[in-house]
Scaffold this motif. Structure first.
Motif, PDB file in Angstrom:
ATOM      1  N   CYS A  15       0.813  -1.213   0.000  1.00 25.10           N
ATOM      2  CA  CYS A  15       0.000   0.000   0.000  1.00 25.10           C
ATOM      3  C   CYS A  15       0.851   1.270   0.000  1.00 25.10           C
ATOM      4  CB  CYS A  15      -0.909   0.028   1.232  1.00 25.10           C
ATOM      5  SG  CYS A  15      -2.008  -1.370   1.368  1.00 25.10           S
ATOM      6  N   ARG A  16       2.095   1.151  -0.389  1.00 26.08           N
ATOM      7  CA  ARG A  16       2.974   2.322  -0.342  1.00 26.08           C
ATOM      8  C   ARG A  16       2.801   3.152  -1.604  1.00 26.08           C
ATOM      9  NH1 ARG A  16       9.286   1.947   1.095  1.00 26.08           N
ATOM     10  NH2 ARG A  16       9.424   4.160   1.427  1.00 26.08           N
ATOM     11  N   ARG A  17       2.046   4.216  -1.466  1.00 23.85           N
ATOM     12  CA  ARG A  17       1.841   5.128  -2.585  1.00 23.85           C
ATOM     13  C   ARG A  17       1.477   6.499  -2.018  1.00 23.85           C
ATOM     14  NH1 ARG A  17      -2.198   1.369  -2.666  1.00 23.85           N
ATOM     15  NH2 ARG A  17      -4.254   2.104  -2.043  1.00 23.85           N
ATOM     16  N   PRO A  18       1.686   7.548  -2.795  1.00 26.47           N
ATOM     17  CA  PRO A  18       1.394   8.900  -2.280  1.00 26.47           C
ATOM     18  C   PRO A  18      -0.100   9.117  -2.062  1.00 26.47           C
ATOM     19  CG  PRO A  18       2.087   8.986  -4.592  1.00 26.47           C
ATOM     20  CD  PRO A  18       2.230   7.558  -4.139  1.00 26.47           C
ATOM     21  N   LEU A  19      -0.401   9.881  -1.030  1.00 26.89           N
ATOM     22  CA  LEU A  19      -1.790  10.214  -0.715  1.00 26.89           C
ATOM     23  C   LEU A  19      -2.019  11.672  -1.098  1.00 26.89           C
ATOM     24  CD1 LEU A  19      -2.028   8.579   2.824  1.00 26.89           C
ATOM     25  CD2 LEU A  19      -2.691   7.587   0.637  1.00 26.89           C
ATOM     26  N   LYS A  20      -2.798  11.881  -2.152  1.00 25.78           N
ATOM     27  CA  LYS A  20      -3.013  13.243  -2.648  1.00 25.78           C
ATOM     28  C   LYS A  20      -4.436  13.734  -2.437  1.00 25.78           C
ATOM     29  CE  LYS A  20       0.590  12.781  -6.124  1.00 25.78           C
ATOM     30  NZ  LYS A  20       0.928  12.725  -7.545  1.00 25.78           N
ATOM     31  N   THR A  21      -5.387  12.796  -2.375  1.00 29.12           N
ATOM     32  CA  THR A  21      -6.786  13.199  -2.218  1.00 29.12           C
ATOM     33  C   THR A  21      -7.441  12.380  -1.117  1.00 29.12           C
ATOM     34  OG1 THR A  21      -7.654  11.543  -3.763  1.00 29.12           O
ATOM     35  CG2 THR A  21      -6.905  13.642  -4.714  1.00 29.12           C
ATOM     36  N   ILE A  22      -8.650  12.788  -0.744  1.00 28.59           N
ATOM     37  CA  ILE A  22      -9.429  12.041   0.250  1.00 28.59           C
ATOM     38  C   ILE A  22      -9.715  10.635  -0.271  1.00 28.59           C
ATOM     39  CG2 ILE A  22     -11.650  11.925   1.465  1.00 28.59           C
ATOM     40  CD1 ILE A  22      -9.810  14.007   2.607  1.00 28.59           C
ATOM     41  N   ASP A  23      -9.954  10.506  -1.555  1.00 27.52           N
ATOM     42  CA  ASP A  23     -10.206   9.184  -2.141  1.00 27.52           C
ATOM     43  C   ASP A  23      -8.999   8.266  -1.973  1.00 27.52           C
ATOM     44  OD1 ASP A  23     -12.745   9.901  -2.892  1.00 27.52           O
ATOM     45  OD2 ASP A  23     -12.202  10.419  -4.961  1.00 27.52           O
ATOM     46  N   ASP A  24      -7.794   8.851  -2.074  1.00 27.59           N
ATOM     47  CA  ASP A  24      -6.576   8.055  -1.867  1.00 27.59           C
ATOM     48  C   ASP A  24      -6.521   7.510  -0.440  1.00 27.59           C
ATOM     49  OD1 ASP A  24      -5.779   8.548  -4.461  1.00 27.59           O
ATOM     50  OD2 ASP A  24      -4.452  10.215  -3.916  1.00 27.59           O
TER      51      ASP A  24
END
Length: 201
Positions: A15-24
């Protein structure tokens, strides 16, 4: 930045990925739940199923699920006077001693009290259990240590009253030595009534 302390866990969960939005963020929560609840237990569960296939047990479980339900699913049973009596180990003094004679007077009082409590309803038996152990129900794996009954002899407990005393750390209920059931019941009721909120928020 908020996920920095969890980087190893997130990498392991994929699950390592950037969080840019609430959906992320919502997708991350979903993925973590799937990893923790489903993927983490999948391999052990498959091994468990393979083990049950030995001697055809899995097939029997599939064909007769209700017969196997008590083995795999905990079902709490309502407390009864008999169950409570069986639960507590009564620690008596040596046979023939004066202490034993006094204790043997109180043991029937204890059993009568349990019966009276059962007649009042399951809540009263739960109160007794909670007073002695801190738990309102018998755990699925039982108590450790086993609940026990001891007795308050005057020469050993001069600083105590004629009320029962409980030690929930060792699941021990110390009963006072009364010669009248009415007095015994009154003291038990008083003790339970004044510790009703023990251990509860």
């Amino acid at each position: 930045m908020a996920t920095l302390p969890l980087q190893d866990y997130l990498a392991n969960a994929g699950c390592r990925r950037p969080l840019k939005t609430i959906d992320d963020v919502e997708q991350l929560v979903h993925d973590i739940l799937m990893f923790q609840v489903m993927h983490q237990v999948q391999t052990p569960f498959q091994r468990f199923l393979e083990g049950l296939k030995t001697l055809g047990i899995l097939e029997k479980i599939i064909n007769h699920p209700e017969s196997f339900r008590p083995l795999f699913c905990y079902q709490p049973h309502p407390l009864t006077a008999e169950a409570m009596d069986d639960l507590f180990k009564i620690c008596l003094s040596p046979q023939g001693s004066n202490k034993r004679i006094a204790e043997e007077v109180v043991v029937p009082f204890w059993r009568d009290y349990l019966q009276d409590a059962q007649d009042e309803g399951p809540a009263k038996l739960q109160e007794i259990l909670a007073f002695a152990t801190g738990a309102t129900a018998i755990p699925p794996i039982g108590f450790n240590p086993t609940p026990s009954i001891d007795f308050l002899h005057e020469n050993e407990h001069q600083d105590t009253s004629s009320l029962p005393i409980a030690n929930t750390c060792i699941n021990c209920l110390n009963l006072p030595l009364h010669t009248s059931y009415a007095v015994f019941k009154d003291k038990m009721d008083f003790a339970l009534g004044n510790t009703h909120w023990f251990g509860r928020a």
